[in-house]
Design a protein around this motif. Structure first.
Motif, PDB file in Angstrom:
ATOM      1  N   TYR A 153       0.839  -1.005  -0.129  1.00 50.87           N
ATOM      2  CA  TYR A 153       0.006   0.256  -0.044  1.00 50.87           C
ATOM      3  C   TYR A 153       1.021   1.326   0.009  1.00 50.87           C
ATOM      4  O   TYR A 153       1.788   0.967   0.993  1.00 50.87           O
ATOM      5  CB  TYR A 153      -1.526   0.291   1.052  1.00 50.87           C
ATOM      6  N   GLU A 154       0.805   1.969  -1.080  1.00 47.72           N
ATOM      7  CA  GLU A 154       1.657   2.724  -1.354  1.00 47.72           C
ATOM      8  C   GLU A 154       1.210   4.141  -2.075  1.00 47.72           C
ATOM      9  O   GLU A 154       0.183   4.081  -2.772  1.00 47.72           O
ATOM     10  CB  GLU A 154       3.245   3.251  -1.843  1.00 47.72           C
ATOM     11  N   ASN A 155       1.163   5.364  -1.527  1.00 47.14           N
ATOM     12  CA  ASN A 155       0.558   6.800  -2.081  1.00 47.14           C
ATOM     13  C   ASN A 155      -1.045   6.698  -2.312  1.00 47.14           C
ATOM     14  O   ASN A 155      -1.672   7.067  -3.659  1.00 47.14           O
ATOM     15  CB  ASN A 155       1.229   7.062  -3.667  1.00 47.14           C
ATOM     16  N   GLY A 156      -1.138   5.847  -1.650  1.00 54.02           N
ATOM     17  CA  GLY A 156      -3.417   5.276  -1.647  1.00 54.02           C
ATOM     18  C   GLY A 156      -3.934   4.441  -2.496  1.00 54.02           C
ATOM     19  O   GLY A 156      -5.073   4.923  -3.032  1.00 54.02           O
ATOM     20  N   VAL A 157      -2.894   3.772  -3.162  1.00 55.67           N
ATOM     21  CA  VAL A 157      -3.467   2.609  -3.846  1.00 55.67           C
ATOM     22  C   VAL A 157      -2.365   1.175  -3.422  1.00 55.67           C
ATOM     23  O   VAL A 157      -1.547   1.271  -2.635  1.00 55.67           O
ATOM     24  CB  VAL A 157      -2.626   2.207  -5.410  1.00 55.67           C
ATOM     25  N   LEU A 158      -3.713   0.772  -3.139  1.00 55.93           N
ATOM     26  CA  LEU A 158      -3.801  -0.796  -2.898  1.00 55.93           C
ATOM     27  C   LEU A 158      -2.450  -1.741  -4.144  1.00 55.93           C
ATOM     28  O   LEU A 158      -3.594  -2.206  -5.176  1.00 55.93           O
ATOM     29  CB  LEU A 158      -4.864  -1.151  -2.426  1.00 55.93           C
ATOM     30  N   CYS A 159      -2.012  -2.351  -4.182  1.00 56.35           N
ATOM     31  CA  CYS A 159      -1.387  -3.732  -4.973  1.00 56.35           C
ATOM     32  C   CYS A 159      -1.738  -4.813  -3.761  1.00 56.35           C
ATOM     33  O   CYS A 159      -0.772  -5.159  -3.003  1.00 56.35           O
ATOM     34  CB  CYS A 159      -0.222  -3.610  -5.481  1.00 56.35           C
ATOM     35  N   HIS A 160      -2.209  -5.442  -4.364  1.00 56.12           N
ATOM     36  CA  HIS A 160      -1.773  -7.074  -4.113  1.00 56.12           C
ATOM     37  C   HIS A 160      -2.427  -8.091  -5.173  1.00 56.12           C
ATOM     38  O   HIS A 160      -2.930  -7.729  -6.039  1.00 56.12           O
ATOM     39  CB  HIS A 160      -2.978  -6.992  -3.193  1.00 56.12           C
ATOM     40  N   ILE A 161      -1.222  -9.263  -4.986  1.00 56.73           N
ATOM     41  CA  ILE A 161      -1.032 -10.401  -6.246  1.00 56.73           C
ATOM     42  C   ILE A 161      -1.570 -11.853  -5.649  1.00 56.73           C
ATOM     43  O   ILE A 161      -1.920 -11.527  -4.454  1.00 56.73           O
ATOM     44  CB  ILE A 161       0.467 -11.147  -5.975  1.00 56.73           C
ATOM     45  N   ARG A 162      -2.454 -12.284  -6.309  1.00 58.08           N
ATOM     46  CA  ARG A 162      -3.212 -13.237  -6.418  1.00 58.08           C
ATOM     47  C   ARG A 162      -3.316 -14.422  -6.994  1.00 58.08           C
ATOM     48  O   ARG A 162      -3.441 -13.757  -8.503  1.00 58.08           O
ATOM     49  CB  ARG A 162      -4.905 -13.091  -5.031  1.00 58.08           C
ATOM     50  N   GLN A 166       8.460  -9.833  -5.866  1.00 55.68           N
ATOM     51  CA  GLN A 166       7.693  -9.204  -5.404  1.00 55.68           C
ATOM     52  C   GLN A 166       7.754  -7.239  -5.916  1.00 55.68           C
ATOM     53  O   GLN A 166       7.807  -6.714  -6.380  1.00 55.68           O
ATOM     54  CB  GLN A 166       9.041  -9.088  -4.258  1.00 55.68           C
ATOM     55  N   LEU A 167       7.050  -6.790  -5.030  1.00 50.78           N
ATOM     56  CA  LEU A 167       6.547  -5.809  -5.197  1.00 50.78           C
ATOM     57  C   LEU A 167       7.401  -4.653  -4.404  1.00 50.78           C
ATOM     58  O   LEU A 167       7.843  -4.737  -3.154  1.00 50.78           O
ATOM     59  CB  LEU A 167       4.700  -5.024  -4.868  1.00 50.78           C
ATOM     60  N   LEU A 168       7.194  -3.332  -5.084  1.00 54.83           N
ATOM     61  CA  LEU A 168       8.897  -2.722  -3.983  1.00 54.83           C
ATOM     62  C   LEU A 168       8.110  -1.737  -4.278  1.00 54.83           C
ATOM     63  O   LEU A 168       8.395  -0.527  -2.900  1.00 54.83           O
ATOM     64  CB  LEU A 168      10.079  -2.555  -5.516  1.00 54.83           C
ATOM     65  N   TYR A 169       7.262  -0.653  -4.838  1.00 52.47           N
ATOM     66  CA  TYR A 169       7.281   0.529  -4.261  1.00 52.47           C
ATOM     67  C   TYR A 169       5.808   0.676  -5.680  1.00 52.47           C
ATOM     68  O   TYR A 169       6.082   0.269  -7.232  1.00 52.47           O
ATOM     69  CB  TYR A 169       8.197   1.172  -4.644  1.00 52.47           C
ATOM     70  N   GLN A 170       4.861   1.896  -5.632  1.00 54.02           N
ATOM     71  CA  GLN A 170       4.089   2.440  -6.722  1.00 54.02           C
ATOM     72  C   GLN A 170       3.772   3.728  -6.108  1.00 54.02           C
ATOM     73  O   GLN A 170       3.694   4.230  -5.288  1.00 54.02           O
ATOM     74  CB  GLN A 170       2.590   2.501  -6.371  1.00 54.02           C
ATOM     75  N   ILE A 200       3.196   4.333 -11.987  1.00 58.37           N
ATOM     76  CA  ILE A 200       4.477   3.675 -12.176  1.00 58.37           C
ATOM     77  C   ILE A 200       4.385   2.848 -10.762  1.00 58.37           C
ATOM     78  O   ILE A 200       4.696   2.656  -9.471  1.00 58.37           O
ATOM     79  CB  ILE A 200       5.728   4.560 -12.526  1.00 58.37           C
ATOM     80  N   VAL A 201       4.812   1.633 -11.435  1.00 64.04           N
ATOM     81  CA  VAL A 201       4.913   0.511 -10.605  1.00 64.04           C
ATOM     82  C   VAL A 201       6.486  -0.436 -10.539  1.00 64.04           C
ATOM     83  O   VAL A 201       6.530  -0.854 -11.934  1.00 64.04           O
ATOM     84  CB  VAL A 201       3.682  -0.906 -10.517  1.00 64.04           C
ATOM     85  N   SER A 202       6.942  -0.591  -9.448  1.00 63.94           N
ATOM     86  CA  SER A 202       8.634  -1.060  -9.075  1.00 63.94           C
ATOM     87  C   SER A 202       8.498  -2.119  -8.728  1.00 63.94           C
ATOM     88  O   SER A 202       7.459  -2.361  -7.811  1.00 63.94           O
ATOM     89  CB  SER A 202       9.351  -0.475  -8.899  1.00 63.94           C
ATOM     90  N   CYS A 203       8.689  -3.102  -9.449  1.00 63.14           N
ATOM     91  CA  CYS A 203       8.390  -4.681  -8.344  1.00 63.14           C
ATOM     92  C   CYS A 203      10.122  -5.578  -9.443  1.00 63.14           C
ATOM     93  O   CYS A 203      11.086  -5.225  -9.819  1.00 63.14           O
ATOM     94  CB  CYS A 203       7.981  -5.631  -9.267  1.00 63.14           C
ATOM     95  N   LEU A 204      10.372  -6.359  -8.431  1.00 66.86           N
ATOM     96  CA  LEU A 204      11.313  -7.521  -8.204  1.00 66.86           C
ATOM     97  C   LEU A 204      11.284  -8.674  -8.768  1.00 66.86           C
ATOM     98  O   LEU A 204      10.255  -9.306  -8.341  1.00 66.86           O
ATOM     99  CB  LEU A 204      12.732  -7.429  -7.064  1.00 66.86           C
ATOM    100  N   TYR A 205      11.943  -9.192 -10.095  1.00 67.29           N
ATOM    101  CA  TYR A 205      11.867 -10.764 -10.797  1.00 67.29           C
ATOM    102  C   TYR A 205      12.825 -11.723 -10.289  1.00 67.29           C
ATOM    103  O   TYR A 205      13.839 -11.237 -10.300  1.00 67.29           O
ATOM    104  CB  TYR A 205      11.427 -10.251 -11.733  1.00 67.29           C
ATOM    105  N   THR A 206      13.050 -12.550 -10.029  1.00 62.93           N
ATOM    106  CA  THR A 206      13.886 -13.433  -9.740  1.00 62.93           C
ATOM    107  C   THR A 206      13.380 -15.246  -9.448  1.00 62.93           C
ATOM    108  O   THR A 206      12.506 -15.485  -8.862  1.00 62.93           O
ATOM    109  CB  THR A 206      14.305 -12.987  -7.919  1.00 62.93           C
TER     110      THR A 206
END
Length: 653
Positions: free
Chosen positions: A99-108, A149-153, A157-163
């Motif tokens: 949850y960043e800057n008023g936007v909820l990002c969730h993974i399912r 992995q979600l990092l920031y929003q 703009i959404v930033s994520c880490l893929y491994t």
């Protein structure tokens, strides 16, 4: 002279010398002044005179509806100070969330969903993660075992880490704009140690602890990307002297305005070194010029934190933020510390804010004279502290050297003398709201009759200046200057502020309405393992995950009167708050099962473009013709249908 008989022009002139709270108090002291909260010219003057910033101010300037923005801001601050929210709802079930800057990002189930909470969106953007990765990272194609992995929003703009681990371990930073279906950049990383990301609509920065010094400690390295130019900055920014590794506890990274800001409350890598006088370390640089010669710092005296003689600290409770004050527009530090004042036996959680006064000179252009004066001052602190305990040695008191603390920037919380204290494992969110002068915790406070059942509650305490509380503060003691710093600060606080008692929400008692509220805050079958986060207008926490395949319920508690989720029901304390039938836990499990796709089919929908300001279309709806990995779908909370709003409930005064 009777104020209510004065012409409008005189009242408007007087308002120019009042702050937000003064205007609010004047508007409710008599029905003759009620118009102040509804008059366009008066409310516009309040916003302009006070340098007020934040979401309410931005929307007031954009829509030219200043009275609505004024009332919304006042209601939010009062809701926080009284710990009485306007809305609570189960908004999603998910494996992980951000949850960043008023936007909820969730993974399912390998789908990333983005819901704009601040705009009360009833649609959410759904991203098919596998299709996104196939396009963004060709090397990932065919890989089924990976982490995302979600990092920031921020700014859409959404930033994520893929491994992934096969055929060789590898990490990628993935930055994309889901509303436009645009992959902004990807970058393979040599290290993902302690990775974080920050962004706005024009720049993306990430940092990792990839450098290792001669002493064996890791150092931070920052990398930046210019979105408009579509390029990475050539040089990395290495931070060999920046100490701290726990983000939001010992170090903070934030983008504020056009600057990237770094704050740490540690100044040495040596764990056993005693700092007799502790300082913050803060610096910033322009987003478009990440170079050492562009770094700006406040004076060292402005970064004074505390003295060792003020007592021990339990670092587990410490949290820290950099923020821009929404009432004054000033750049400030917020830090909460659990301390044992004066070496006593009772700990107290105290909330400190500090205004930063930036110099116009960069780090390299600061004069040697300034640096020598600061070092000499620090040496005097340390020498006096070291010699003070020895009998027969007279030293100059550090009190004359230590910068005095403004009482408005020190809020002493409760110490357990008037209410039950909670252990760290039962206190899931710890927050402080400077504009409301309120500390707020999210705790597990079981009912004494059923101590093993989870009962989530909000616990808060606020304070008011004596003038606002209707009482006169006494004058400061004549010998205040001769007292130790901690005693002096406490004397000033007692003379300037009246502390409220600690209050809890929901209230004690049993009713059908309170039972429904309990089931929202503690969804049946989704209890335990509580984690959460907060901003200036909401708390969001996850609970559950020990069953149901590790899936957690996400609960929103909002103090913003303008946030209203479609389908939420009005709370009625006298009767049942809802017409919900059946097992609420079963409803959540059915919703969870419906989210498991047999085959992911992503459709395009024609929708309002980003930035239109249309209510219910948050974080930019997916533009027509976007890539096949993004789509608009109804928000998950519509299917869950577990929300209550408290707009018509009598509120504390």
């Amino acid at each position: 002279m009777c104020l209510r008989t004065q012409p409008f022009e005189v009242i408007a002139l007087i308002v120019g010398y009042l702050d937000l709270d003064d205007v609010r108090n004047l508007s409710i002291c008599s029905h003759h002044f009620r118009y102040l909260a509804y008059d366009q010219a008066i409310c516009k003057k309040v916003f302009q005179t006070g340098s007020i910033s934040g979401l309410e101010a931005d929307e007031a300037h954009r829509d030219r509806d200043y009275p609505r923005g004024f009332r919304r801001l006042i209601k939010r601050r009062e809701a926080i100070s009284s710990a009485f929210p306007f809305l609570t709802a189960v908004v999603a079930v998910a494996d992980s969330s951000l949850y960043e800057n008023g936007v909820l990002c969730h993974i399912r189930e390998r789908q990333l969903c983005l819901l704009d909470v601040h705009r009360s969106a009833d649609q959410e953007i759904v991203v098919d993660i596998r299709k996104l990765l196939d396009e963004a990272i060709p090397e990932s194609e065919g890989s089924r075992k990976y982490s995302f992995q979600l990092l920031y929003q921020a700014g859409g703009i959404v930033s994520c880490l893929y491994t992934h681990a096969r055929p060789h371990p590898a990490h990628w930073l993935v930055v994309f704009n889901p509303s436009e279906g645009q992959i902004i950049t990807t970058r393979r990383l040599d290290s993902a140690e302690k990775i974080f990301a920050r962004s706005n609509s024009n720049f993306v920065y990430y940092g990792v602890q990839s450098d290792i010094g001669d002493d064996g400690f890791r150092r931070w390295v920052l990398e930046g990307f210019d979105i408009l130019q579509g390029r990475w900055f050539e040089d990395s920014l290495h931070l060999p002297d920046t100490v701290g590794s726990d983000i939001d506890s010992t170090i903070c990274f934030e983008i504020i305005g056009n600057f990237f800001c770094v704050l740490t409350n540690e100044t040495s890598f040596e764990l056993d070194r005693i700092e007799y006088t502790s300082y913050y370390d803060f610096f910033r640089f322009p987003l478009d010029r990440p170079r050492r010669r562009e770094i700006e710092r406040p004076s060292k005296r402005n970064l004074f934190r505390r003295q060792h003689s003020e007592g021990a600290i339990d670092d587990r409770w410490t949290f820290m933020k950099i923020f821009c004050d929404e009432l004054s527009g000033e750049l400030k530090i917020l830090e909460s510390r659990k301390e044992w004042p004066g070496g006593g036996s009772t700990p107290t959680r105290t909330y400190y804010t500090k205004t930063l006064h930036m110099t116009e000179r960069s780090e390299e252009r600061r004069s040697l004279l300034d640096l020598e004066e600061e070092e000499e001052e620090e040496d005097q602190y340390a020498e006096n502290e070291r010699l003070a305990p020895f009998p027969g040695i007279t030293v100059k008191s550090n009190q004359g050297c230590a910068p005095s603390r403004d009482p408005s920037e020190v809020h002493v919380g409760d110490d357990g003398a008037t209410s039950v204290m909670f252990t760290l494992c039962k206190c899931f969110i710890r927050s402080y709201h400077p504009s409301s002068q309120t500390f707020m915790d999210l705790v597990d406070d079981p009912d004494p009759s059923n101590p093993n059942e989870q009962r989530i509650r909000i616990r808060a305490g606020s304070r008011l200046p004596w003038a606002q509380s209707g009482r006169d503060g006494s004058m400061l003691a004549d010998n205040l200057e001769q007292q130790p710093m901690q005693t002096k600060t406490q004397e000033q606080l007692d003379n300037h502020y009246e502390q409220s008692g600690v209050i809890s929400w929901p209230p004690e008692g049993r009713s059908r309405a309170l039972d429904d509220l309990h089931n929202i805050l503690n969804p049946p079958g989704y209890t335990g393992n509580v984690q959460g986060t907060w901003d200036t207008r909401s708390l969001i926490y996850t609970t559950g995950g020990q069953a149901n395949g590790g899936v957690k319920a996400l609960i929103l508690v909002s103090f913003d009167p303008s946030i209203h989720l479609k389908g939420s029901r009005a709370f009625d304390h006298q009767t049942s708050a809802t017409v919900w039938k059946g097992d609420l836990g079963k409803r959540l499990r059915d919703t969870q099962a419906s989210l498991i796709p047999e085959k992911v089919v992503v459709e395009h929908r024609t929708s309002v473009s980003a930035g239109s300001g249309s209510r219910g279309r948050g974080c930019g709806a997916v533009e027509d013709g976007a890539h096949a990995w993004a789509s608009d779908e109804p928000a998950q909370y519509l299917a869950i249908d577990m929300g209550l709003h408290f707009g018509k409930v009598a509120r504390p005064t």
